[in-house]
Write a protein that holds these residues in place. Sequence first.
Motif, PDB file in Angstrom:
ATOM      1  N   SER A   7       0.834  -1.204   0.000  1.00 25.42           N
ATOM      2  CA  SER A   7       0.000   0.000   0.000  1.00 25.42           C
ATOM      3  C   SER A   7       0.871   1.257   0.000  1.00 25.42           C
ATOM      4  N   LYS A   8       2.077   1.130   0.539  1.00 27.29           N
ATOM      5  CA  LYS A   8       2.959   2.305   0.565  1.00 27.29           C
ATOM      6  C   LYS A   8       3.421   2.691  -0.833  1.00 27.29           C
ATOM      7  N   LEU A   9       3.348   1.745  -1.721  1.00 25.85           N
ATOM      8  CA  LEU A   9       3.734   2.050  -3.106  1.00 25.85           C
ATOM      9  C   LEU A   9       2.495   2.333  -3.958  1.00 25.85           C
ATOM     10  N   GLY A  10       1.385   2.586  -3.309  1.00 26.54           N
ATOM     11  CA  GLY A  10       0.166   2.856  -4.060  1.00 26.54           C
ATOM     12  C   GLY A  10      -0.468   1.587  -4.588  1.00 26.54           C
ATOM     13  N   GLY A  11      -0.197   0.458  -3.917  1.00 24.42           N
ATOM     14  CA  GLY A  11      -0.867  -0.795  -4.274  1.00 24.42           C
ATOM     15  C   GLY A  11      -0.151  -1.644  -5.302  1.00 24.42           C
ATOM     16  N   ILE A  23       6.915  -4.543  -5.810  1.00 25.41           N
ATOM     17  CA  ILE A  23       8.234  -3.981  -6.141  1.00 25.41           C
ATOM     18  C   ILE A  23       8.610  -4.312  -7.588  1.00 25.41           C
ATOM     19  N   LEU A  48       7.019  -1.828  -9.720  1.00 25.44           N
ATOM     20  CA  LEU A  48       7.659  -0.519  -9.537  1.00 25.44           C
ATOM     21  C   LEU A  48       8.892  -0.400 -10.433  1.00 25.44           C
ATOM     22  N   LEU A 104       8.004  -0.088 -14.075  1.00 22.86           N
ATOM     23  CA  LEU A 104       7.509   1.254 -14.383  1.00 22.86           C
ATOM     24  C   LEU A 104       8.664   2.229 -14.532  1.00 22.86           C
ATOM     25  N   LYS A 130      -1.062  -3.351 -12.621  1.00 25.20           N
ATOM     26  CA  LYS A 130      -1.855  -2.325 -11.928  1.00 25.20           C
ATOM     27  C   LYS A 130      -1.740  -0.944 -12.559  1.00 25.20           C
ATOM     28  N   GLN A 131      -0.519  -0.491 -12.753  1.00 22.81           N
ATOM     29  CA  GLN A 131      -0.366   0.911 -13.161  1.00 22.81           C
ATOM     30  C   GLN A 131       0.257   1.068 -14.531  1.00 22.81           C
ATOM     31  N   ILE A 176      -1.658   7.126 -12.011  1.00 21.15           N
ATOM     32  CA  ILE A 176      -1.660   6.050 -12.994  1.00 21.15           C
ATOM     33  C   ILE A 176      -2.261   4.771 -12.411  1.00 21.15           C
ATOM     34  N   TYR A 225      -5.640   6.575  -4.340  1.00 27.91           N
ATOM     35  CA  TYR A 225      -5.857   7.918  -3.787  1.00 27.91           C
ATOM     36  C   TYR A 225      -5.155   8.937  -4.695  1.00 27.91           C
TER      37      TYR A 225
END
Lengths: 707, 325
Positions: A442-446, A449, A452, A455, A480-481, B238, B242
């Motif tokens: 959650s600290k990485l916005g869900g 690693i 991350l 990305l 996810k992102q 992205i 939140y």
Amino acid sequence: MPGMTSDSGEFNSLSIVPHSVETQTPRVYPLRTRRVAAPFPRLSITWARGNTLRVSLLQPGSEQNPGGEVVEVKLSNADGAEIADAQWRRIAYGSVHPYALLQSRKNSVDAYHGDKDWWEHVMEYSKEINSLLGDSKSSVTPTIEDPKTVLNIVEEPTSLKAAWELMELFYADKQSWTWIPERLLDWLADFDCLFSATQSTVHARLVVFQKELVTIQTVENVPDYWEVISSALAVGWLDVVVKLLRLHGSYQLDQLGSRELENGLVEAVAVLISQMPRLRPDLPEENLGECYNTKPEFMKAWEKWRAQITKLDCSSYWLQCDHQQTRVGLKNMLQIMLGNANTLSNVTYHWIELYISHFLYIRPFTTGLESMFTLAQKCMHLKPISNHHKLMGLLVGILEENTEVILAECSRSFGPWMITHAIELLTAGSTQAEILLHDEQSKLGGICIEELHRLIYAQILSSHALTWNIAPIYLTSCSKQGLGLLENLLYKQPVHHHQVLLKSIEICRLNGLDYVGHDIMKIAGVHYWKHGKKGSAVFWLQQAQDEVRLNRIAKHLFDFVGKSVSDESFKQWEGMIELLGTESKTAGGLEFLKKYRDFRRSLQQVQEGTTIDEARKAAEALVSLMRNPSTPQQFWLHIIHDSLKLLNWKECPLLNVSQTNLLLNKLQELSFARLLPGFVDADFPPEALKCVRLALATNLGRSILDE
Amino acid sequence: MDKSILILDKGTRCTAWNYSGQRLVAGLDDGTVVIYDSTDPASSTFISTSRFKARESSITKVVWVPPEYGDAVACISDDGKLSLWEEVTEDTEEHHWKMRKCFDGITSQVLDVQFGDGQTCLKLVAACSDGQVKIYELLDTLELEKWQLQAEFQNVIDLVSKFGNATCVSATISWNPQRSEGRQSSFVLGYSSNTPALNSPKVWEFDLDHQRWLPVAELSLPDDQVDEVYAVSWAPNIGRPYELIAVATQQGISIWHLGSNPEPDGRLSTQNVAMLSSHDSEVWEMEWDMSGMTLATTGSDCVVRLWQSNLNGVWHEQAVLAPAG
């Protein structure tokens, strides 16, 4: 600036990759300008594509100086800055295919149930990536042709390759597990030269000695000769050792007679060395030693070999050997082979060399990372080094099984390319790493690693016009992102460049981002519209299915066409109307223009005086045009007036009662509309209106009679 | 790697890059606007391609219109006037810049302007020196001349209270960069003024049902007296659950999480996740990168600072870029 360390050099070490450790003071990087100088009353910043930051440095007005300068800063290179740009792009492009293939295999269930184990797929991937990083030819391969060349100096390998091979041998290559010490030995043979830059190594000693060798007459009298030979033996470069031994003066034909015993001892040692048992499936052709695949076989051979060494060590021939340096040197070598820890420590330089020598001569059966780590700690303690090479950090991380350290070392020292690709090896080889890398945080916005790092790497690829188009491959592997970032990347493409536009649309299509594709086409369409390329504009807006703007354009065209309806200039719009009509799903207004064009054509044919069939056809077109709700009011009168010839057709009335009524109703509607606000006056002469009315009335009369 | 890509004309007061980073607009002291272009997408060499006189007084801020509406910039001049200029090619002429709109209806000085909500209908938010926020809507998607005042309000949570004699020095606006059509358009706005109630950054969202703008969050701590807000910046999202907004005030840079779903009273939950001290005094600009992971800031100490959250979610200063010499 107080409390900050200043950095003289490059941005290479500027990392924008988040780590879990470090909260030290930030480093300062200089922004170098060409034409302007500090102080600057104002700085302005903008992120360009990817992780490129543009800084406008504005300076106060003066006669001589320009108003400022814009400096572009690329934050952190993908490779940790070891490799030239062009070479790095080659690697970036080359790694796309193996990466994508591995991802697709991962996603297909069969991979886990197929005839291959998963690690075999990973190995295939690893080999392909490794081949991109350069030639793997070992730098300590002796060449036979020239007896004085013991070392083949090849182009220096990169640390990146060394790091990749470390990851491969510890995580991907399951087959190498039983003979990992030998794999490490091979690894060191390839990459020992990398450590030479900062400190003395066996490789560095060999290189220096090789240069001296040309000038030396009798090598066995030179202490360096014996030192180098022992060092090479300690790290297991047996072929180099044997080759060096054969340079011993006692081999020379003129001396063979007088130094027979000495030569016998040298040869005996050389033979023993070349017969050294190795716990590995095979050896490259030029390497020496006898391979044993299983432990029991190896153990048996090992014991036999050691017994032979001990026997030689205790032999009485040594007493008869007159050449002292040869005697001491050879005895020292026997001590190395017998695993004398002190001797090993004396003849090696770097702790990793000592480490390898321990594997070779003291603990050939070492397995398991825990015991390997304990041994490494011992060696590091015995040979402390002041300057840590970045590879050492990685190796220690691997040995102590600390995934966080491995990740940090990979990304910090070798860059985002390395970590993104090496994660595949790591997750294949370590359950602990897999859990850590795939755990959504959650600290990485869900995201996890692994995502991350992908990305971040994709963002770096996006920074360059030559690599942005491979970023989507990595982004689509981010569950996810990835698509979110891909959208942002696509929106930043300069779409008025045709090639970029086509590429962007293609990427949108492949990734199901149709709405982004539409937006991009919209941007292109508007750009063309505003810059006078009206045909392209309409084409792209149609592709974008942008009804709002198309309707707006249609209105614009009506205004234009409406003003010059009877004019020849209508012709110049014909091409555009043609284009507008090609798509079935165009806005209503544009559909009208196409029908209007068709109507005018059929009317033209009638004027050329042909058959009644053609006249009927034109009349039908007229009626359908007037029935169509999308036909704008301002055209009604023009259309009817243009068709006077049809209304006054001599042979028979072309329109029946209801059709004529329709046209009359339209006329009436028009006279009501004139009273409403917002009415667009068609600028129609009153006499013409009279003609129309008369023609319609006549036609009505004739058609009533007819029916 | 740092590389000089462009030398700016004498008297440059402000600059702005367009959406693709291929064009730069610069506003000059004498009211001239200069456009710099790169020749092809791969090159980073820029040359000045157009220049036109937008005002008689100095240009203090230039903002690009979203690309869906053409190549156009809004200019704010020293006297607080706002005008809109567009590049067009008419018939066979070379392309040139044309004034599309001069917002003469705004009697007070315009301090900041930002365009947003490009998907459905282009909106323009102008923050004025009397504390009024004016929102204009573009009436015709292809014509930048026709604007309609959609709303006018003050930057206060309590919609009833009015501050008649506010004097504002500067303002800062940042739209939610989210592009998806389903979302309500929203922006965050803060002031530097003599009226603390106006200053604190508030998030405004358009309420479709009632066709009006509502303040849905305030980005300040309850007992915090916000003197001046220098800059606000809404991060691209992205895929985070939140929103992320950075606010620079006299106290430093604060990072806020903004909840996505409204609470029963219609407000969005806010959480201050970091308070970072920086730039000695004033912060000039803040910009998030395209992933919303790194924040770049500049300020009166004349350096660029980069901020990032580490793997434990702790925000920290990652690097400083300082002009050499």
